[in-house]
Enzyme design. Structure first.
Site, short mmCIF file in Angstrom:
data_model
loop_
_atom_site.label_atom_id
_atom_site.label_comp_id
_atom_site.label_asym_id
_atom_site.label_seq_id
_atom_site.Cartn_x
_atom_site.Cartn_y
_atom_site.Cartn_z
N HIS A 68 43.00 208.20 59.79
CA HIS A 68 43.72 207.28 60.69
C HIS A 68 43.10 205.88 60.82
O HIS A 68 42.65 205.47 61.90
CB HIS A 68 43.97 207.88 62.06
CG HIS A 68 42.94 208.85 62.56
ND1 HIS A 68 41.69 208.47 62.90
CD2 HIS A 68 43.01 210.18 62.77
CE1 HIS A 68 41.01 209.53 63.32
NE2 HIS A 68 41.79 210.58 63.23
N ASP A 139 47.72 213.23 63.09
CA ASP A 139 46.73 213.31 64.17
C ASP A 139 47.33 214.03 65.38
O ASP A 139 47.14 213.64 66.53
CB ASP A 139 46.23 211.92 64.55
CG ASP A 139 44.87 211.96 65.24
OD1 ASP A 139 44.18 212.99 65.14
OD2 ASP A 139 44.49 210.97 65.89
#
Length: 278
Positions: A68, A139
């Protein structure tokens, strides 16, 4: 890790020493809100950590995967590093492509790394387009609203994201001419399989590979409601968004597991795949 065949070091790049100092300062000043959470984690805390991790990976000869990535500065560090190290990979997430710290999400939007600016969003879309970003991750953290109570300092960190990952890429990406449908397949399946040593069993349509397919209806528009996402979580950051382009059929190893938004696969069909050393 460099001594383990097939291993890939996965790093969330954030300089925690700077972050903890800023949290102490802003919390002590009585600050609150989503924007201040981002101020505690300025872009430098990511880009500096990315650069440092690459230095260590280069010295050790270890493949490196950044989970991320959220800033334009960190992405630029990754770009430059690939001139000498082709085994540095970058992932971003749909929420870093769609939200900024100024959006009215409140503490529901608390996440690490935090939301960034519109300029960062534009840079990440460009990174997807030019190949600097290899994969997309969700995520996914299936917290419920009750977990996000209190102020920005006490609320749980994270939110659900797996069920909206593909619709966001199709609606905000393909339909807005930011990337091709082929590129979506690449960053969601092909690249992940290759990076984590699952290819060619996964990530490709080929004789001998697992029969995994996802069929999408590019014209199907749905208004996002939490109950349609089949998550333990009772909220979505994309609630009330009209997203165009949805998966309508999912096949795993030749068996239909999802059809028209309904989970119909049998329990126990999932199978662990050992990737290290393959």
């Amino acid at each position: 890790m460099a001594q383990i065949p097939g291993a890939v070091a996965c790093v969330q790049a954030e300089n925690i020493e700077i972050i903890l100092s800023l949290i102490k300062r802003y919390k002590g000043e009585g600050k609150d809100g989503l924007a201040v959470w981002s101020k505690c984690r300025p872009n430098l805390t990511e880009s500096e950590s990315v650069r440092r991790a690459i230095d260590f990976a280069d010295a050790a000869g270890c493949p490196l995967y950044f989970a991320h990535i959220s800033t334009r500065e960190a992405l630029e560090v990754v770009r430059k590093s690939r001139a000498k190290n082709k085994r540095v990979f970058a992932e971003t997430c749909p929420h870093y492509l769609t939200f900024t710290y100024n959006d009215p999400l409140g503490i529901l939007g608390k996440v690490n790394p935090p939301f960034r600016s519109a300029e960062d969003i534009a840079a990440l879309w460009e990174g997807i387009s030019d190949g600097s970003i290899d994969t997309i991750g969700s995520d996914h953290c299936p917290f419920r609203r009750e977990d996000k109570r209190g102020d920005i300092w006490d609320a749980a960190t994270g939110f659900p994201g797996s069920a909206t990952l593909l619709p966001v890429l199709l609606s905000e990406g393909v339909h807005k001419n930011r990337l091709s449908l082929e590129r979506v397949a690449e960053i969601t399946a092909y690249n992940s399989a290759r990076i984590f040593n699952l290819f060619p069993r996964k990530g490709t349509i080929h004789i001998g590979s697992d029969a995994d397919f996802c069929v999408v209806d590019m014209d199907l528009t749905k208004r996002v409601e939490p109950k349609m996402l089949h998550s333990y979580s009772d909220f979505s950051l994309y609630e009330d968004w009209n997203l165009k382009g949805w998966p309508v059929l999912t096949i795993v190893r030749g068996r239909i597991v999802m059809k028209d938004g309904r989970i119909i696969g049998p329990g126990g069909h999932g199978r662990f795949i050992e990737s290290i050393g393959t």
